[in-house]
Design a protein around this motif. Structure first.
Motif, PDB file in Angstrom:
ATOM      1  N   LEU A  69       6.561   4.980   3.952  1.00  0.00           N
ATOM      2  CA  LEU A  69       6.971   5.219   5.331  1.00  0.00           C
ATOM      3  C   LEU A  69       6.290   4.233   6.275  1.00  0.00           C
ATOM      4  CD1 LEU A  69       8.426   7.004   7.460  1.00  0.00           C
ATOM      5  CD2 LEU A  69       6.325   8.353   7.547  1.00  0.00           C
ATOM      6  N   SER A  70       5.016   3.972   6.062  1.00  0.00           N
ATOM      7  CA  SER A  70       4.273   3.043   6.917  1.00  0.00           C
ATOM      8  C   SER A  70       4.848   1.633   6.839  1.00  0.00           C
ATOM      9  CB  SER A  70       2.804   3.008   6.509  1.00  0.00           C
ATOM     10  OG  SER A  70       2.252   4.287   6.527  1.00  0.00           O
ATOM     11  N   ILE A  71       5.088   1.162   5.630  1.00  0.00           N
ATOM     12  CA  ILE A  71       5.629  -0.185   5.450  1.00  0.00           C
ATOM     13  C   ILE A  71       7.033  -0.274   6.036  1.00  0.00           C
ATOM     14  CG2 ILE A  71       6.385  -1.867   3.719  1.00  0.00           C
ATOM     15  CD1 ILE A  71       4.026  -0.873   1.988  1.00  0.00           C
ATOM     16  N   LEU A  72       7.844   0.736   5.802  1.00  0.00           N
ATOM     17  CA  LEU A  72       9.208   0.751   6.330  1.00  0.00           C
ATOM     18  C   LEU A  72       9.199   0.762   7.860  1.00  0.00           C
ATOM     19  CD1 LEU A  72      12.178   0.878   5.497  1.00  0.00           C
ATOM     20  CD2 LEU A  72      12.012   3.352   5.599  1.00  0.00           C
ATOM     21  N   ALA A  73       8.350   1.579   8.455  1.00  0.00           N
ATOM     22  CA  ALA A  73       8.269   1.646   9.917  1.00  0.00           C
ATOM     23  C   ALA A  73       7.824   0.311  10.498  1.00  0.00           C
ATOM     24  CB  ALA A  73       7.315   2.759  10.352  1.00  0.00           C
ATOM     25  N   GLY A  74       6.818  -0.323   9.888  1.00  0.00           N
ATOM     26  CA  GLY A  74       6.346  -1.618  10.376  1.00  0.00           C
ATOM     27  C   GLY A  74       7.384  -2.712  10.224  1.00  0.00           C
ATOM     28  N   THR A  75       8.102  -2.694   9.116  1.00  0.00           N
ATOM     29  CA  THR A  75       9.140  -3.695   8.888  1.00  0.00           C
ATOM     30  C   THR A  75      10.274  -3.541   9.895  1.00  0.00           C
ATOM     31  OG1 THR A  75       8.609  -3.742   6.535  1.00  0.00           O
ATOM     32  CG2 THR A  75      10.746  -4.632   7.190  1.00  0.00           C
ATOM     33  N   ILE A  76      10.728  -2.309  10.105  1.00  0.00           N
ATOM     34  CA  ILE A  76      11.798  -2.064  11.078  1.00  0.00           C
ATOM     35  C   ILE A  76      11.338  -2.466  12.478  1.00  0.00           C
ATOM     36  CG2 ILE A  76      13.127  -0.243  12.214  1.00  0.00           C
ATOM     37  CD1 ILE A  76      13.251   1.154   9.452  1.00  0.00           C
ATOM     38  N   CYS A  77      10.112  -2.122  12.829  1.00  0.00           N
ATOM     39  CA  CYS A  77       9.563  -2.485  14.137  1.00  0.00           C
ATOM     40  C   CYS A  77       9.559  -4.002  14.314  1.00  0.00           C
ATOM     41  CB  CYS A  77       8.157  -1.917  14.280  1.00  0.00           C
ATOM     42  SG  CYS A  77       7.326  -2.393  15.798  1.00  0.00           S
ATOM     43  N   TYR A  78       9.109  -4.723  13.323  1.00  0.00           N
ATOM     44  CA  TYR A  78       9.044  -6.185  13.407  1.00  0.00           C
ATOM     45  C   TYR A  78      10.435  -6.792  13.552  1.00  0.00           C
ATOM     46  CZ  TYR A  78       8.054 -11.019  12.263  1.00  0.00           C
ATOM     47  OH  TYR A  78       7.968 -12.385  12.305  1.00  0.00           O
ATOM     48  N   VAL A  79      11.375  -6.317  12.740  1.00  0.00           N
ATOM     49  CA  VAL A  79      12.730  -6.867  12.785  1.00  0.00           C
ATOM     50  C   VAL A  79      13.378  -6.601  14.136  1.00  0.00           C
ATOM     51  CG1 VAL A  79      15.044  -6.637  11.804  1.00  0.00           C
ATOM     52  CG2 VAL A  79      13.076  -6.811  10.294  1.00  0.00           C
ATOM     53  N   VAL A  80      13.184  -5.401  14.665  1.00  0.00           N
ATOM     54  CA  VAL A  80      13.756  -5.058  15.975  1.00  0.00           C
ATOM     55  C   VAL A  80      13.143  -5.938  17.070  1.00  0.00           C
ATOM     56  CG1 VAL A  80      13.863  -3.247  17.736  1.00  0.00           C
ATOM     57  CG2 VAL A  80      14.449  -2.720  15.374  1.00  0.00           C
ATOM     58  N   VAL A  83      -0.370   1.078  10.971  1.00  0.00           N
ATOM     59  CA  VAL A  83      -1.629   1.835  10.945  1.00  0.00           C
ATOM     60  C   VAL A  83      -1.419   3.250  11.483  1.00  0.00           C
ATOM     61  CG1 VAL A  83      -3.933   1.961  11.962  1.00  0.00           C
ATOM     62  CG2 VAL A  83      -3.099  -0.204  11.040  1.00  0.00           C
ATOM     63  N   LEU A  84      -0.715   3.368  12.609  1.00  0.00           N
ATOM     64  CA  LEU A  84      -0.486   4.694  13.184  1.00  0.00           C
ATOM     65  C   LEU A  84       0.394   5.567  12.292  1.00  0.00           C
ATOM     66  CD1 LEU A  84      -0.029   3.757  16.938  1.00  0.00           C
ATOM     67  CD2 LEU A  84      -1.982   4.903  15.870  1.00  0.00           C
ATOM     68  N   ALA A  85       1.434   4.983  11.698  1.00  0.00           N
ATOM     69  CA  ALA A  85       2.308   5.757  10.806  1.00  0.00           C
ATOM     70  C   ALA A  85       1.538   6.221   9.580  1.00  0.00           C
ATOM     71  CB  ALA A  85       3.526   4.926  10.404  1.00  0.00           C
ATOM     72  N   HIS A  86       0.675   5.349   9.057  1.00  0.00           N
ATOM     73  CA  HIS A  86      -0.095   5.750   7.882  1.00  0.00           C
ATOM     74  C   HIS A  86      -1.153   6.796   8.238  1.00  0.00           C
ATOM     75  CE1 HIS A  86      -1.109   5.323   3.711  1.00  0.00           C
ATOM     76  NE2 HIS A  86      -2.388   5.317   4.037  1.00  0.00           N
ATOM     77  N   TRP A  87      -1.768   6.643   9.391  1.00  0.00           N
ATOM     78  CA  TRP A  87      -2.756   7.630   9.834  1.00  0.00           C
ATOM     79  C   TRP A  87      -2.098   8.983  10.059  1.00  0.00           C
ATOM     80  CZ3 TRP A  87      -3.439   9.780  14.934  1.00  0.00           C
ATOM     81  CH2 TRP A  87      -4.611  10.531  15.068  1.00  0.00           C
ATOM     82  N   TRP A  88      -0.856   8.962  10.571  1.00  0.00           N
ATOM     83  CA  TRP A  88      -0.147  10.193  10.899  1.00  0.00           C
ATOM     84  C   TRP A  88       0.386  10.892   9.655  1.00  0.00           C
ATOM     85  CZ3 TRP A  88       5.589  10.355  12.164  1.00  0.00           C
ATOM     86  CH2 TRP A  88       5.973  11.624  12.582  1.00  0.00           C
ATOM     87  N   LYS A  89       1.069  10.179   8.760  1.00  0.00           N
ATOM     88  CA  LYS A  89       1.745  10.801   7.626  1.00  0.00           C
ATOM     89  C   LYS A  89       1.095  10.535   6.274  1.00  0.00           C
ATOM     90  CE  LYS A  89       5.239  13.024   9.312  1.00  0.00           C
ATOM     91  NZ  LYS A  89       5.477  14.410   9.034  1.00  0.00           N
ATOM     92  N   LYS A  90       0.181   9.589   6.186  1.00  0.00           N
ATOM     93  CA  LYS A  90      -0.477   9.221   4.916  1.00  0.00           C
ATOM     94  C   LYS A  90       0.543   8.869   3.825  1.00  0.00           C
ATOM     95  CE  LYS A  90      -4.737  10.685   6.183  1.00  0.00           C
ATOM     96  NZ  LYS A  90      -4.626  10.569   7.617  1.00  0.00           N
ATOM     97  N   ASN A  91       1.606   8.165   4.218  1.00  0.00           N
ATOM     98  CA  ASN A  91       2.676   7.791   3.309  1.00  0.00           C
ATOM     99  C   ASN A  91       2.861   6.272   3.377  1.00  0.00           C
ATOM    100  OD1 ASN A  91       5.179   7.240   2.092  1.00  0.00           O
ATOM    101  ND2 ASN A  91       5.934   9.284   2.583  1.00  0.00           N
ATOM    102  N   THR A  92       2.533   5.593   2.292  1.00  0.00           N
ATOM    103  CA  THR A  92       2.562   4.135   2.283  1.00  0.00           C
ATOM    104  C   THR A  92       3.966   3.589   2.500  1.00  0.00           C
ATOM    105  OG1 THR A  92       0.683   4.160   0.772  1.00  0.00           O
ATOM    106  CG2 THR A  92       1.897   2.103   0.945  1.00  0.00           C
TER     107      THR A  92
END
Length: 105
Positions: free
Chosen positions: A89-100, A78-87
């Motif tokens: 990037l948002s999905i990639l950031a959330g996926t990396i966060c979850y895996v980490v 949500v924060l990545a999408h609110w910040w950059k409005k890039n789907t």
């Protein structure tokens, strides 16, 4: 072996037909019906909502880590999408966060 090849050919033809059919039915010289335009606007959001529900349906908030990796990852999305409005990037950031979180924390 021939049944497998025949099945692949049939699936390829049907898939191609389903992809081309809207362009055949709704040619450039015809106006797209209002209902189809409405579906084009609301279905992407509906599908994303259904994917979120599907992904969270098996999370047990009462035991283990109480769904913390999922909640943190959703917040990152949500924060990545609110910040950059890039789907993407948002999905990639959330996926990396979850895996980490799941593998290293």
């Amino acid at each position: 072996m021939s049944n497998v090849i025949l099945s692949i050919i049939v699936m390829a033809v049907i898939t191609a037909l389903l992809r081309f059919l809207p362009f055949i039915i709704f040619r450039g010289d015809k106006k797209t019906p209002d209902f189809i335009a409405y579906l084009g606007k609301v279905l992407p959001y509906s599908i994303m909502g259904m994917l979120v529900v599907f992904c969270l349906k098996s999370v047990d908030f009462k035991s283990g880590v109480h769904g913390i990796p999922e909640i943190v990852s959703i917040l990152v999305i949500v924060l990545a999408h609110w910040w950059k409005k890039n789907t993407i990037l948002s999905i990639l950031a959330g996926t990396i966060c979850y895996v980490v979180i799941v593998n290293f924390i």
